[in-house]
Enzyme design. Structure first.
Site, PDB file in Angstrom:
ATOM      1  N   GLU A 157       0.838  -1.213   0.000  1.00  8.46           N
ATOM      2  CA  GLU A 157       0.000   0.000   0.000  1.00  8.46           C
ATOM      3  C   GLU A 157       0.871   1.261   0.000  1.00  8.46           C
ATOM      4  O   GLU A 157       0.808   2.098   0.913  1.00  8.46           O
ATOM      5  CB  GLU A 157      -0.940  -0.007   1.209  1.00  8.46           C
ATOM      6  CG  GLU A 157      -1.965  -1.121   1.132  1.00  8.46           C
ATOM      7  CD  GLU A 157      -3.069  -1.014   2.179  1.00  8.46           C
ATOM      8  OE1 GLU A 157      -2.841  -0.414   3.247  1.00  8.46           O
ATOM      9  OE2 GLU A 157      -4.179  -1.511   1.919  1.00  8.46           O
ATOM     10  N   GLU A 190      -5.549  -8.124  -0.979  1.00 10.16           N
ATOM     11  CA  GLU A 190      -6.193  -7.915   0.327  1.00 10.16           C
ATOM     12  C   GLU A 190      -7.648  -7.553   0.103  1.00 10.16           C
ATOM     13  O   GLU A 190      -7.951  -6.699  -0.738  1.00 10.16           O
ATOM     14  CB  GLU A 190      -5.549  -6.767   1.119  1.00 10.16           C
ATOM     15  CG  GLU A 190      -4.247  -7.092   1.758  1.00 10.16           C
ATOM     16  CD  GLU A 190      -3.745  -5.974   2.662  1.00 10.16           C
ATOM     17  OE1 GLU A 190      -4.572  -5.297   3.317  1.00 10.16           O
ATOM     18  OE2 GLU A 190      -2.524  -5.786   2.699  1.00 10.16           O
TER      19      GLU A 190
HETATM   20  C1  BG6 Z   1      -4.327  -2.725   4.857  1.00  9.01           C
HETATM   21  C2  BG6 Z   1      -2.993  -3.224   5.323  1.00  9.01           C
HETATM   22  O1  BG6 Z   1      -4.249  -1.364   4.962  1.00  9.01           O
HETATM   23  O2  BG6 Z   1      -5.464  -3.016   5.578  1.00  9.01           O
HETATM   24  C3  BG6 Z   1      -3.047  -4.320   6.350  1.00  9.01           C
HETATM   25  O3  BG6 Z   1      -2.151  -3.574   4.264  1.00  9.01           O
HETATM   26  C4  BG6 Z   1      -4.203  -4.071   7.288  1.00  9.01           C
HETATM   27  O4  BG6 Z   1      -1.808  -4.376   6.988  1.00  9.01           O
HETATM   28  C5  BG6 Z   1      -5.493  -4.099   6.481  1.00  9.01           C
HETATM   29  O5  BG6 Z   1      -4.248  -4.949   8.350  1.00  9.01           O
HETATM   30  C6  BG6 Z   1      -6.775  -3.998   7.286  1.00  9.01           C
HETATM   31  O6  BG6 Z   1      -6.712  -2.917   8.152  1.00  9.01           O
HETATM   32  P1  BG6 Z   1      -6.968  -3.103   9.707  1.00  9.01           P
HETATM   33  O7  BG6 Z   1      -6.642  -1.817  10.315  1.00  9.01           O
HETATM   34  O8  BG6 Z   1      -8.380  -3.497   9.853  1.00  9.01           O
HETATM   35  O9  BG6 Z   1      -6.021  -4.172  10.115  1.00  9.01           O
END
Ligand code: BG6
Length: 476
Positions: A182, A374
């Site tokens: 990201e 993701e």
């Molecule tokens: C993304 C990241 O921004 O979102 C992850 O690459 C992160 O590292 C994921 O965990 C979800 O966000 P959060 O804050 O719910 O863990």
């Protein structure tokens, strides 16, 4: 059966990151990284956002990364569970400070190298292909303290040396690489994104875009190196994705949405096209940014990525009069609330059609294969009286997004694979909570570090296994 059959070689899997799963933060000679300094609780955000001038550890605070879910000691058990679901790919990150504890050494740390070699071998034992992020929100603290992290040009050579070590050591074991997780998040979250802290009176934009320039050059150098070390290597960039919708069809709102999208896509424009987009000239002038560059940087940037990877949790929304009082920050990127969409308990809007839109936009713009690395729903899970977790809400979210992914592919967008986030519960990057869970596998641990760390497959585990087995045609 539905008509959502995916291509034969589609890479189904899941994703985690070192800093949110491994724990063992000083084991095997590992050095401290930025995330090891970010506590749970009220002091978390100011540090992540770089709003403090110095970061030190405090004995009264709880640091979730120090133990996390102890993947470091339990990776065999965890990978066996992922294999049981039929994973074809497993996205992990390497903690830079396991390989180079300080970050600026010339010789790597053997224990760190061995750890990841064992992890990758374990994956291959089950026919799982590793997808490896070189830098996922963790910079060795020594580089922050000694050099000011990515504001310093020297970081390009430190990172290249680290990447070269990984590419050489894991040749034949890893062929899918991502440089920076990201990468656009460094604008919103400069300490966790790039190890940046600011001095009084500094132009933050100047520092952030200078750091971005160094990361972009480093990313291009590593891409070139990866291709040279092994022609099989494929390198991707990684965007925190999700388009900005205009809040209304007022031209001013549409223009604002375009500008907000460009803030994020700027990074991928450079990594995918190999040069700075024309709109940066005016944006930099407006923000008072004067980049220090070397002539050779622009040659190096021409080494573009092979594929575009991205995360997608939610779409965003922009209007001409957006300001700090009418925006909130799901996944740290500020957005106006979209009244047409439901939201998770953490206020992240749920918008599967937004995924289809994002995929079409990215492919229209870059014409390179995409990889959704993701996606997922952060939710609280409860064990029922039999110790089971019936996470139908998560299944529902993932089902809708898989359908949207398939729709985008029908629109003509090539997608290499899908690695939903936090396939095993892990520490949330934003809040540091364990109770914000994404996994198919439950981990017995709470926000303050209590719990046995036992792993329990959830209902979604069995559901995702069928999805993979049927190559997407059973979404049940
Ligand atoms: C993304 C990241 O921004 O979102 C992850 O690459 C992160 O590292 C994921 O965990 C979800 O966000 P959060 O804050 O719910 O863990």
């Amino acid at each position: 059966m539905s008509n959502t059959q995916f291509p034969k070689d589609f890479l189904w899997g899941g994703a985690i990151a070192a800093n949110q799963s491994e724990g063992a933060h000083l084991a095997g000679g590992k050095g401290l990284t930025t995330v090891d300094m970010i506590p749970y609780g009220q002091n978390r955000m100011p540090i992540k956002l770089g709003q403090v001038d110095k970061v030190t550890q405090n004995v009264d605070e709880f640091y979730p990364s120090h133990t996390a879910i102890d993947f470091y000691h339990r990776y065999k058990e965890d990978i066996a569970l992922l294999a049981e679901m039929g994973f074809k790919v497993f996205r992990v990150s390497i903690a830079w400070s396991r390989i180079f504890p300080n970050g600026d050494e010339l010789e790597p740390n053997q224990a760190g190298i061995d750890f990841y070699r064992n992890v990758f071998r374990e994956c291959h034992k089950y026919g799982i292909e590793p997808l490896v992020t070189l830098c996922h929100f963790d910079v060795p603290m020594h580089l922050v303290n000694e050099y000011g992290s990515w504001r310093n040009r020297k970081m390009i050579s430190f990172f290249s040396n680290y990447a070269k070590t990984c590419l050489t050591q894991y040749k034949g074991l890893v062929k899918y690489w991502l440089t920076f997780n990201e990468i656009n998040i460094l604008l919103a979250s400069p300490f966790s994104g790039a190890g940046l802290l600011f001095q009084e009176g500094e132009n933050h934009d100047q520092v952030k875009y200078q750091a971005a320039h160094h990361q972009l050059v480093a990313s291009a150098l590593v891409t070139k190196m990866a291709h040279k070390i092994d022609a099989q290597n494929q390198v991707g960039c990684m965007l925190a994705g999700g388009n900005f919708y205009p809040y209304s069809c007022k031209p001013e709102d549409v223009l604002k949405a375009l500008e907000k999208d460009r803030e994020n896509l700027f990074f991928i424009d450079v990594q995918s096209r190999g040069y700075y987009p024309s709109y940066t000239k005016k944006v930099f002038a407006q923000k008072g940014i004067q980049l220090e560059t070397n002539q050779e940087d622009f040659e190096i940037l021409k080494n573009t990525v092979d594929f575009i990877s991205f995360s997608y949790y939610a779409s965003r929304c922009a209007s001409a009069d957006m300001n700090s009082s009418n925006t909130s920050a799901a996944n740290v990127v500020k957005s106006i609330k979209n009244p047409h969409l439901p939201a998770s308990d953490w206020g992240w809007v749920i918008d599967p059609i937004g995924l289809r839109i994002t995929m079409n936009t990215l492919y229209d713009r870059y014409q390179k294969p995409l990889f959704l690395v993701e996606n997922g729903l952060g939710a609280k899970d409860e064990l029922d009286e039999n110790g089971n977790i019936n996470d139908d809400y998560r299944i529902d979210y993932l089902r809708q997004h898989i359908i949207a992914m398939h729709d985008a592919m029908q629109d003509g967008v090539p997608l290499m694979g899908y690695t939903p986030w936090g396939c095993i519960d892990l520490v949330a990057a934003s809040t540091g909570e364990m109770s914000k869970r994404y996994g198919f596998i439950y981990v017995d641990r709470d926000d303050l570090g209590n719990g046995s760390l036992k792993r329990i497959p959830k209902k979604s585990f069995h559901w995702y296994k069928k999805v993979i087995e049927s190559n997407g045609s059973v979404l049940g």
